[in-house]
Every structure is written in structure tokens, then in C-alpha cells.
Design an enzyme around this catalytic site. Structure first.
Site, PDB file in Angstrom:
ATOM      1  N   TYR A  26       0.798  -1.241   0.000  1.00 33.84           N
ATOM      2  CA  TYR A  26       0.000   0.000   0.000  1.00 33.84           C
ATOM      3  C   TYR A  26       0.825   1.283   0.000  1.00 33.84           C
ATOM      4  O   TYR A  26       0.246   2.365  -0.046  1.00 33.84           O
ATOM      5  CB  TYR A  26      -0.949  -0.009   1.202  1.00 33.84           C
ATOM      6  CG  TYR A  26      -1.848  -1.237   1.232  1.00 33.84           C
ATOM      7  CD1 TYR A  26      -2.738  -1.492   0.193  1.00 33.84           C
ATOM      8  CD2 TYR A  26      -1.786  -2.151   2.289  1.00 33.84           C
ATOM      9  CE1 TYR A  26      -3.543  -2.627   0.205  1.00 33.84           C
ATOM     10  CE2 TYR A  26      -2.596  -3.292   2.307  1.00 33.84           C
ATOM     11  CZ  TYR A  26      -3.468  -3.519   1.259  1.00 33.84           C
ATOM     12  OH  TYR A  26      -4.275  -4.638   1.267  1.00 33.84           O
ATOM     13  N   HIS A 103      -7.555   0.010  -6.824  1.00 38.53           N
ATOM     14  CA  HIS A 103      -6.841  -0.634  -5.724  1.00 38.53           C
ATOM     15  C   HIS A 103      -5.382  -0.213  -5.797  1.00 38.53           C
ATOM     16  O   HIS A 103      -4.777  -0.248  -6.880  1.00 38.53           O
ATOM     17  CB  HIS A 103      -6.941  -2.161  -5.816  1.00 38.53           C
ATOM     18  CG  HIS A 103      -8.352  -2.622  -5.760  1.00 38.53           C
ATOM     19  ND1 HIS A 103      -9.079  -2.612  -4.601  1.00 38.53           N
ATOM     20  CD2 HIS A 103      -9.193  -3.035  -6.746  1.00 38.53           C
ATOM     21  CE1 HIS A 103     -10.310  -3.025  -4.862  1.00 38.53           C
ATOM     22  NE2 HIS A 103     -10.407  -3.281  -6.152  1.00 38.53           N
TER      23      HIS A 103
HETATM   24  C1  DQA Z   1      -7.203  -2.699  -1.499  1.00 44.68           C
HETATM   25  C2  DQA Z   1      -7.066  -4.212  -1.748  1.00 44.68           C
HETATM   26  C3  DQA Z   1      -8.026  -4.994  -0.873  1.00 44.68           C
HETATM   27  O1  DQA Z   1      -7.899  -6.383  -1.116  1.00 44.68           O
HETATM   28  C4  DQA Z   1      -7.740  -4.724   0.581  1.00 44.68           C
HETATM   29  O2  DQA Z   1      -8.676  -5.397   1.395  1.00 44.68           O
HETATM   30  C5  DQA Z   1      -7.675  -3.273   0.924  1.00 44.68           C
HETATM   31  C6  DQA Z   1      -7.037  -2.360  -0.028  1.00 44.68           C
HETATM   32  C7  DQA Z   1      -6.135  -1.908  -2.286  1.00 44.68           C
HETATM   33  O3  DQA Z   1      -6.290  -0.691  -2.384  1.00 44.68           O
HETATM   34  O4  DQA Z   1      -5.158  -2.495  -2.755  1.00 44.68           O
HETATM   35  O5  DQA Z   1      -8.079  -2.851   1.994  1.00 44.68           O
HETATM   36  O6  DQA Z   1      -8.465  -2.284  -1.936  1.00 44.68           O
END
Ligand code: DQA
Length: 147
Positions: A26, A103
Site C-alpha cells: 500500500y 486498488h
Molecule cells: C485494497 C485491496 C483490498 O484487497 C484490501 O482489502 C484493501 C485495499 C487496495 O487498495 O489495494 O483494503 O483495496
């Protein structure tokens, strides 16, 4: 009166914890920093960008219900709800607005349960694995669509 298109950027569960979550997936930005960047990218494209964040699935659904007449398009990162919230899928469908799912991480290369999105077929596009720049890509997609 401004004729700028209005983009609603919605963040779901645990996204408010960015900066404390695994950086390899992230990155290091907080959600405030990510929103600031997104707002600037939107401005460059002549878009008005507004933000909503919640850890409550019901609040997320109700915000989608309220978008009628308030937004021209939606960017959403529902976090883990992406993978199982049929309620969010139905609510997004009700908005009848162009939308892009974003994402930060590359969900297609992670656990099998993350490779499933209940938003499939409703969103115009999925942007995954581009980090913060994914929001810029999503804004570009919607700017072109709303032209
Ligand atoms: C997410 C990916 C999801 O699987 C995860 O649960 C998140 C963040 C992303 O931004 O990569 O909370 O949405």
C-alpha cells in the site's frame, strides 16, 4: 456557475489506516496525503473532486444512495468489501453513474479471495497495482468519458 464535472472518491474499510498498513502493498502515504494528490490531479484535468471515507458498510451504501444529482462519476476503493459486499454492488448500480474501481495493490497477483470483485460488470474500469497514481489514471478515464 461552474460546469466542472464532479467526481466522488470513496474509500471504504481500513483505507483510513494507510500509513500503518503493509508498505509493500500500500506504500507509505496516509489517506489525507493520497486525497491531496488526487485532488491536485483532478484539478489539472478540470474536475471537481470530493472525498468520502468510512469504516461502516451501511454508511458507504447510504452515501452512494445520496449521490443522485451530487456527482457525475465515482471512483471507489471499497477495500475488503470489494470482495464480498453485494450490498455495495447493488448500491453502485442504483447510482447509474460511470465508475472506476481502484486498488493501490495489484489484487490480481495476491490471494485468490482478493482476485474476486463483486463490482465486476458494473464499473467501467478497474485500476489495480499502480499505487497512488492509479487514482490519476482513474480520473483520466472518467474525464475522457464525461467529455
Ligand atoms: C485494497 C485491496 C483490498 O484487497 C484490501 O482489502 C484493501 C485495499 C487496495 O487498495 O489495494 O483494503 O483495496
Amino acid at each position: 456557475m461552474s460546469t466542472r464535472n464532479r467526481i466522488e472518491v470513496m474509500h471504504g474499510v481500513n483505507l483510513d489506516q494507510l500509513g500503518r498498513r503493509p508498505a509493500d502493498h500500500y506504500g507509505n502515504l496516509t489517506l489525507d496525503q493520497l486525497e491531496q494528490k488526487t485532488e491536485a490531479w483532478g484539478h489539472e484535468l478540470g474536475l471537481n473532486v470530493r472525498f468520502f471515507r468510512t469504516n461502516s458498510e451501511g454508511a458507504f451504501v447510504e452515501h452512494l444512495h445520496r449521490l443522485d444529482g451530487m456527482a457525475d462519476a465515482v471512483i471507489l476503493n471499497p477495500g475488503a468489501w470489494t470482495h464480498y459486499s453485494w450490498a455495495i454492488r447493488d448500491a453502485l448500480e442504483i447510482t447509474d453513474l460511470p465508475s472506476v474501481e481502484v486498488h493501490l495493490s495489484d489484487v490480481s497477483a495476491r490471494e485468490p479471495w482478493r482476485q474476486v470483485s463483486v463490482l465486476e460488470g458494473i464499473v467501467s474500469e478497474v485500476v489495480s497495482g499502480q499505487g497512488p497514481e492509479g487514482y490519476q489514471s482513474a480520473l483520466q478515464v472518467l474525464a475522457a468519458k464525461l467529455k
